[in-house]
Scaffold this motif. Structure first.
Motif, PDB file in Angstrom:
ATOM      1  N   VAL A   1      77.885  73.486  13.476  1.00  0.00           N
ATOM      2  CA  VAL A   1      78.091  74.214  12.231  1.00  0.00           C
ATOM      3  C   VAL A   1      78.897  73.322  11.290  1.00  0.00           C
ATOM      4  CG1 VAL A   1      80.207  75.341  13.028  1.00  0.00           C
ATOM      5  CG2 VAL A   1      78.839  76.401  11.211  1.00  0.00           C
ATOM      6  N   ARG A   2      78.600  73.415  10.027  1.00  0.00           N
ATOM      7  CA  ARG A   2      79.327  72.646   9.019  1.00  0.00           C
ATOM      8  C   ARG A   2      79.570  73.547   7.811  1.00  0.00           C
ATOM      9  NH1 ARG A   2      79.299  66.789   8.416  1.00  0.00           N
ATOM     10  NH2 ARG A   2      80.330  66.203   6.472  1.00  0.00           N
ATOM     11  N   HIS A   3      80.783  73.475   7.274  1.00  0.00           N
ATOM     12  CA  HIS A   3      81.085  74.165   6.022  1.00  0.00           C
ATOM     13  C   HIS A   3      81.378  73.126   4.963  1.00  0.00           C
ATOM     14  CE1 HIS A   3      82.429  77.239   3.228  1.00  0.00           C
ATOM     15  NE2 HIS A   3      83.453  76.453   2.936  1.00  0.00           N
ATOM     16  N   SER A   4      80.733  73.261   3.807  1.00  0.00           N
ATOM     17  CA  SER A   4      80.856  72.273   2.735  1.00  0.00           C
ATOM     18  C   SER A   4      81.263  72.960   1.444  1.00  0.00           C
ATOM     19  CB  SER A   4      79.522  71.549   2.511  1.00  0.00           C
ATOM     20  OG  SER A   4      79.074  70.897   3.675  1.00  0.00           O
ATOM     21  N   THR A   5      82.170  72.304   0.744  1.00  0.00           N
ATOM     22  CA  THR A   5      82.541  72.710  -0.607  1.00  0.00           C
ATOM     23  C   THR A   5      82.378  71.500  -1.513  1.00  0.00           C
ATOM     24  OG1 THR A   5      84.135  74.351   0.177  1.00  0.00           O
ATOM     25  CG2 THR A   5      84.373  73.590  -2.095  1.00  0.00           C
ATOM     26  N   VAL A   6      81.577  71.662  -2.555  1.00  0.00           N
ATOM     27  CA  VAL A   6      81.304  70.569  -3.491  1.00  0.00           C
ATOM     28  C   VAL A   6      81.721  71.024  -4.885  1.00  0.00           C
ATOM     29  CG1 VAL A   6      79.595  68.953  -4.377  1.00  0.00           C
ATOM     30  CG2 VAL A   6      79.331  69.891  -2.071  1.00  0.00           C
ATOM     31  N   ARG A   7      82.583  70.249  -5.516  1.00  0.00           N
ATOM     32  CA  ARG A   7      83.096  70.600  -6.841  1.00  0.00           C
ATOM     33  C   ARG A   7      82.682  69.540  -7.862  1.00  0.00           C
ATOM     34  NH1 ARG A   7      87.385  71.682  -3.312  1.00  0.00           N
ATOM     35  NH2 ARG A   7      88.109  73.869  -3.282  1.00  0.00           N
ATOM     36  N   PHE A   8      82.157  70.002  -8.987  1.00  0.00           N
ATOM     37  CA  PHE A   8      81.788  69.148 -10.112  1.00  0.00           C
ATOM     38  C   PHE A   8      82.710  69.468 -11.293  1.00  0.00           C
ATOM     39  CE2 PHE A   8      77.977  69.455  -7.584  1.00  0.00           C
ATOM     40  CZ  PHE A   8      77.333  68.238  -7.718  1.00  0.00           C
ATOM     41  N   ARG A   9      83.115  68.434 -12.012  1.00  0.00           N
ATOM     42  CA  ARG A   9      83.841  68.646 -13.256  1.00  0.00           C
ATOM     43  C   ARG A   9      83.525  67.521 -14.208  1.00  0.00           C
ATOM     44  NH1 ARG A   9      86.969  71.812 -15.804  1.00  0.00           N
ATOM     45  NH2 ARG A   9      88.324  71.059 -17.464  1.00  0.00           N
ATOM     46  N   SER A  10      83.327  67.886 -15.473  1.00  0.00           N
ATOM     47  CA  SER A  10      83.054  66.904 -16.521  1.00  0.00           C
ATOM     48  C   SER A  10      83.966  67.169 -17.704  1.00  0.00           C
ATOM     49  CB  SER A  10      81.587  66.986 -16.967  1.00  0.00           C
ATOM     50  OG  SER A  10      81.319  66.048 -17.975  1.00  0.00           O
ATOM     51  N   ASN A  11      84.664  66.130 -18.148  1.00  0.00           N
ATOM     52  CA  ASN A  11      85.519  66.217 -19.338  1.00  0.00           C
ATOM     53  C   ASN A  11      84.875  65.412 -20.461  1.00  0.00           C
ATOM     54  OD1 ASN A  11      87.618  67.748 -18.094  1.00  0.00           O
ATOM     55  ND2 ASN A  11      88.323  65.883 -17.077  1.00  0.00           N
ATOM     56  N   ASP A  12      84.525  66.089 -21.531  1.00  0.00           N
ATOM     57  CA  ASP A  12      83.818  65.485 -22.650  1.00  0.00           C
ATOM     58  C   ASP A  12      84.816  64.843 -23.618  1.00  0.00           C
ATOM     59  OD1 ASP A  12      82.035  64.732 -24.555  1.00  0.00           O
ATOM     60  OD2 ASP A  12      81.354  66.754 -25.062  1.00  0.00           O
ATOM     61  N   HIS A  13      84.676  63.526 -23.825  1.00  0.00           N
ATOM     62  CA  HIS A  13      85.537  62.811 -24.765  1.00  0.00           C
ATOM     63  C   HIS A  13      84.810  62.450 -26.056  1.00  0.00           C
ATOM     64  CE1 HIS A  13      88.357  62.683 -21.526  1.00  0.00           C
ATOM     65  NE2 HIS A  13      87.684  61.803 -20.806  1.00  0.00           N
ATOM     66  N   TYR A  14      83.551  62.859 -26.169  1.00  0.00           N
ATOM     67  CA  TYR A  14      82.787  62.577 -27.388  1.00  0.00           C
ATOM     68  C   TYR A  14      82.563  63.900 -28.113  1.00  0.00           C
ATOM     69  CZ  TYR A  14      79.102  60.794 -30.461  1.00  0.00           C
ATOM     70  OH  TYR A  14      78.352  60.418 -31.560  1.00  0.00           O
ATOM     71  N   VAL A  15      83.456  64.219 -29.007  1.00  0.00           N
ATOM     72  CA  VAL A  15      83.410  65.484 -29.743  1.00  0.00           C
ATOM     73  C   VAL A  15      83.377  65.166 -31.231  1.00  0.00           C
ATOM     74  CG1 VAL A  15      84.557  67.675 -30.185  1.00  0.00           C
ATOM     75  CG2 VAL A  15      84.707  66.629 -27.910  1.00  0.00           C
ATOM     76  N   THR A  16      82.304  65.603 -31.899  1.00  0.00           N
ATOM     77  CA  THR A  16      82.148  65.380 -33.336  1.00  0.00           C
ATOM     78  C   THR A  16      81.811  66.710 -33.996  1.00  0.00           C
ATOM     79  OG1 THR A  16      79.769  64.919 -33.230  1.00  0.00           O
ATOM     80  CG2 THR A  16      81.275  63.054 -32.834  1.00  0.00           C
ATOM     81  N   ALA A  17      81.658  66.661 -35.312  1.00  0.00           N
ATOM     82  CA  ALA A  17      81.313  67.882 -36.050  1.00  0.00           C
ATOM     83  C   ALA A  17      79.977  68.440 -35.608  1.00  0.00           C
ATOM     84  CB  ALA A  17      81.302  67.584 -37.548  1.00  0.00           C
ATOM     85  N   GLY A  18      79.042  67.566 -35.241  1.00  0.00           N
ATOM     86  CA  GLY A  18      77.724  68.027 -34.811  1.00  0.00           C
ATOM     87  C   GLY A  18      77.542  68.067 -33.319  1.00  0.00           C
ATOM     88  N   ASN A  19      78.579  67.688 -32.557  1.00  0.00           N
ATOM     89  CA  ASN A  19      78.464  67.639 -31.093  1.00  0.00           C
ATOM     90  C   ASN A  19      79.739  68.236 -30.505  1.00  0.00           C
ATOM     91  OD1 ASN A  19      78.280  66.919 -28.346  1.00  0.00           O
ATOM     92  ND2 ASN A  19      77.088  65.096 -28.849  1.00  0.00           N
ATOM     93  N   PRO A  20      79.706  69.496 -30.076  1.00  0.00           N
ATOM     94  CA  PRO A  20      80.924  70.178 -29.619  1.00  0.00           C
ATOM     95  C   PRO A  20      81.384  69.674 -28.260  1.00  0.00           C
ATOM     96  CG  PRO A  20      79.023  71.586 -29.293  1.00  0.00           C
ATOM     97  CD  PRO A  20      78.521  70.380 -30.035  1.00  0.00           C
ATOM     98  N   ASP A  21      82.545  70.163 -27.855  1.00  0.00           N
ATOM     99  CA  ASP A  21      83.096  69.821 -26.539  1.00  0.00           C
ATOM    100  C   ASP A  21      82.229  70.462 -25.453  1.00  0.00           C
ATOM    101  OD1 ASP A  21      84.553  69.418 -24.261  1.00  0.00           O
ATOM    102  OD2 ASP A  21      86.469  70.033 -25.119  1.00  0.00           O
ATOM    103  N   ASP A  22      81.647  69.624 -24.590  1.00  0.00           N
ATOM    104  CA  ASP A  22      80.734  70.103 -23.555  1.00  0.00           C
ATOM    105  C   ASP A  22      81.352  70.031 -22.162  1.00  0.00           C
ATOM    106  OD1 ASP A  22      78.524  70.518 -25.377  1.00  0.00           O
ATOM    107  OD2 ASP A  22      78.361  68.337 -25.475  1.00  0.00           O
ATOM    108  N   SER A  23      82.665  70.027 -22.081  1.00  0.00           N
ATOM    109  CA  SER A  23      83.323  69.985 -20.773  1.00  0.00           C
ATOM    110  C   SER A  23      82.937  71.210 -19.955  1.00  0.00           C
ATOM    111  CB  SER A  23      84.843  69.938 -20.943  1.00  0.00           C
ATOM    112  OG  SER A  23      85.239  68.792 -21.668  1.00  0.00           O
ATOM    113  N   GLY A  24      82.965  71.040 -18.646  1.00  0.00           N
ATOM    114  CA  GLY A  24      82.636  72.173 -17.786  1.00  0.00           C
ATOM    115  C   GLY A  24      82.817  71.815 -16.333  1.00  0.00           C
ATOM    116  N   SER A  25      82.672  72.824 -15.467  1.00  0.00           N
ATOM    117  CA  SER A  25      82.829  72.601 -14.038  1.00  0.00           C
ATOM    118  C   SER A  25      81.935  73.577 -13.282  1.00  0.00           C
ATOM    119  CB  SER A  25      84.287  72.776 -13.607  1.00  0.00           C
ATOM    120  OG  SER A  25      84.728  74.098 -13.855  1.00  0.00           O
ATOM    121  N   ARG A  26      81.686  73.241 -12.012  1.00  0.00           N
ATOM    122  CA  ARG A  26      80.873  74.097 -11.160  1.00  0.00           C
ATOM    123  C   ARG A  26      81.252  73.824  -9.707  1.00  0.00           C
ATOM    124  NH1 ARG A  26      75.671  76.799 -11.149  1.00  0.00           N
ATOM    125  NH2 ARG A  26      75.834  78.117  -9.304  1.00  0.00           N
TER     126      ARG A  26
END
Length: 708
Positions: A420-445
């Motif tokens: 048996v195996r138990h797995s936890t996988v975490r994703f996170r992205s921090n958006d450093h390219y934020v402009t007037a036409g491109n909003p902050d797209d940071s997120g996690s899962r």
């Protein structure tokens, strides 16, 4: 090629499974067999050491690589060709690497390896998100390649539709050194050196290789430099191994796929935009791993740590016009990151109820920190160069897993393997390219899964085993699959779910003392929330969950020594990979429905491999036939790559002298000069699905081996 009804291969395979040595399966007339203790074992996750493969309830094939191997030893696909259930396609495109799938898992990948776990000397070559690569695995230093299929693959964690492990030879006193040179068609050159042996307390295996080619297709030149080392010593009552790897592949040209019309006109051509935008990819990787193993009586401890750096720069054929969209990430991908992890496990060998029992308990954690940047691939009117920044994000993915496994020979003829195996996988992205036409797209899962497996083996005779196994598996999206949303908006596709599978397998293994072997298996994998390509255009792939799918089939392998100088081996795979739930498929011309029962693209239904080898004295002759049925290339099955059969020939001659052994070898691939499609790009948005295989190819080589 006419499709076989499902029951035909199954009946043929069942005959191979249950007919051999039936007389040997019966117990002796004088009653039950005596209690027999199997060899002392040391359990690792999904593998029981010191127990023969024939005694495990899994499809596990080991390919041994000796010093008399022919070929360039440039790609791992050279060692995987005769393994049932495995598709390892040389794409004639070193910018995209080998295309690998096992029992249909991983077939959707347009580059790299997904859905299949890869390890080199125990160090993961698959990142925590499930994205892997084969390019740095060295066949020059390798001793063996192990391929695990079926339910027990899940004990390796996320994205384990199958497992490929490459193991380097451990240096020993009196081991030879060797120099190797191979050249052939398309101005291809592979030159390498391997130093292996023992100096005082240090055991060493160091291999360096240089490879270059002009490529069979236009705009497909490549160069690769690699260095692999395994250094070992006895320390602190145990064994300490240091594993080092360096790989550099600068500006490997990418000819892209071709349409049907382009293949018919000239299969060697590159798509015009490939040369216009100078599509190419550069990869550089350096890593180190440290493994300590100590056995004290019934107890064994193993600890492993590794760390590495990897950078990738890829130029795509995306025109400037689409990049005018402020949400577009540009036509140049620039990835630079670190990765590493630790693994610790304890195993115990003893008895329970008077029968042999082995336990293993362990945990591992892996982490990847990657800076992902995107740039325009033009400056003014000049294309194919790095322009303005269009994407800048810091991606982090990590997993923390715990696992346990028990092997028990609970009766003279029966053994059980549980895990048996138990797995936890975490994703996170921090958006450093934020402009007037491109909003902050940071997120996690975050994704969690528990994957139990179980298998039982019946020892019908000294030569014959029957087994059954079952288990669950899961596969998260990789960061590359999360990287682009199917609706064209900016940000990560964080709505993607992990695919969950239920796996079953029954099989038979017959290993005679003469060396003859017959192995066969029937398998089924039902997957929920299957990940599939939503769009694939301009070097960008997006993904979605399509519901339920099924992969079921049969595989068989036969090996037979023919006297003392010849060997015959055969491998066969039949697989039916289908959609179980209908789903809509929408494009610019409207929507249609992919019906239940439709074939999954990228998976050939049948494969054959036959190899005959003859070794009279210092000579070695070999003939090999490789065949595949057709392969669907898109969800609607409107296009297919036709089936093919290829004949390859090899010859080698060895001379022994007082100074060492000289060996000359030569090969002709595709002897009959067949036109065929070597690999496919699933669901390519420009309908350039096809990567043609090469015509008749020649190679010659020399190897000098001596005692230092």
């Amino acid at each position: 090629m006419r499709r076989l009804p499902p029951f035909v291969p199954s009946c043929a395979l069942l005959s191979a499974v249950f007919l051999p040595n039936l007389a040997q399966a019966a117990p002796p007339a004088d009653g039950a067999p005596p209690v027999e203790r199997l060899p002392t074992v040391q359990v690792q996750a999904a593998r029981v050491q010191q127990v023969e493969d024939v005694d495990l309830p899994a499809s596990l094939t080991t390919v041994w690589l000796d010093d008399e191997a022919n070929g360039r030893l440039a790609q791992l696909s050279e060692a995987l060709g005769g393994i049932p259930g495995v598709v390892a396609r040389d794409r004639q495109n070193y910018a995209q690497d080998t295309q690998l799938s096992i029992r249909g898992f991983g077939a959707r990948s347009t580059f790299g390896v997904r859905g299949v776990r890869v390890l080199v000397d125990g160090v993961p070559a698959t990142m925590p998100d499930g994205q892997g690569q084969l390019s740095h695995a060295s066949l020059l230093s390798a001793q063996r390649v192990e391929v695990l299929r079926g339910p027990f693959s899940a004990l390796y964690g996320n994205s384990s539709g199958g497992v490929v492990q490459v193991w380097s030879a451990e240096g020993a006193a009196d081991d030879p050194w060797r120099l190797r040179l191979d050249t052939g068609s398309d101005n291809t050159l592979s030159a390498g050196a391997q130093l292996r042996g023992q100096q005082g307390p240090i055991r060493y295996n160091v291999a360096a290789n240089h490879f270059r080619t002009d490529g069979w297709r236009e705009h497909s030149a490549a160069r690769r430099e690699s260095l692999n080392a395994r250094l070992g010593a006895d320390v602190g009552g145990g064994q300490l191994d240091l594993v080092l790897n360096y790989f550099d592949s600068p500006d490997a040209q990418d000819p892209l796929g071709l349409s049907r019309a382009q293949v018919n006109a000239d299969p060697r051509q590159a798509t015009s935009v490939a040369t216009q935008y100078n599509t190419r990819k550069s990869v550089r990787q350096a890593q180190a791993g440290l493994v300590f193993t100590r056995t004290d009586g019934a107890h064994t401890w193993r600890a492993m740590g590794y760390a590495g750096q990897r950078s990738v720069e890829q130029f795509l054929a995306i025109p400037p016009a689409p990049q005018a969209n402020p949400l577009h990430a540009g036509g140049v991908i620039d990835l630079d990151g670190d990765y590493g992890g630790v693994d610790a496990r304890w195993s115990w060998h003893g008895d329970w109820a008077g029968r042999p029992l082995d336990l293993v308990i362990g945990a591992n954690a892996d982490r990847q920190a990657q800076d992902r940047r995107g740039y325009e691939n033009f400056v003014g009117d000049q294309v194919g160069i790095k322009g303005r920044l269009r994407r800048d994000q810091a991606d982090r993915v990590e997993n923390v897993d715990q696992f346990a496994q028990a092997w028990w020979q609970w009766a003279p003829r029966w053994s059980l393997l549980l895990g048996v195996r138990h797995s936890t996988v975490r994703f996170r992205s921090n958006d450093h390219y934020v402009t007037a036409g491109n909003p902050d797209d940071s997120g996690s899962r975050r994704y969690d899964a528990t994957t139990p497996v179980a298998g039982v083996v019946f020892r019908a005779s000294d030569a014959w085993r029957l087994y059954a196994s079952a288990g669950r598996g899961f596969e998260t999206p990789t960061f590359n699959e999360l990287g682009y949303r199917a609706d064209g908006q900016a940000g990560l596709a964080l709505d993607l779910s992990a695919a969950r599978s239920r796996n079953l397998e029954v099989g038979s293994k017959w290993h005679a003392q003469s060396g003859a072997q017959v192995e066969a298996a029937l398998f089924r994998a039902d997957t929920d929330d299957e990940l599939a390509v939503a769009s694939n255009s301009g070097g960008r792939s997006t993904y979605r969950n399509i519901g339920r799918t099924r992969r079921e089939g049969a595989e068989a392998r036969y090996a037979q020594p023919l006297g003392t100088q010849a060997d015959l081996s055969l491998a066969y795979t039949w697989i039916e990979a289908t959609v179980r739930d209908p789903y809509p498929l929408c494009g610019s011309s409207g929507c249609t429905t992919v019906a239940a029962g439709a074939r999954l693209p990228g998976v050939p239904q049948q494969q054959w491999n036959v190899r005959l080898q003859y070794r009279p004295g210092p000579w070695q002759w070999a003939a090999e036939v490789v065949a595949s049925s057709d392969t669907v290339v898109n969800d609607l099955a409107t296009e297919k790559a036709a089936g093919y059969a290829l004949l390859n020939l090899e010859v080698a001659r060895r001379w022994s002298t007082a100074q060492g052994t000289l060996r000359a070898f030569a090969g002709i691939d595709n002897v009959l000069d067949q036109r065929y499609i070597g690999s496919v790009i699933v669901n390519d948005g420009n309908q350039r699905y096809f990567e043609p295989g090469p015509d008749r190819r020649y190679s010659v080589g020399l190897q000098w081996q001596w005692a230092p």
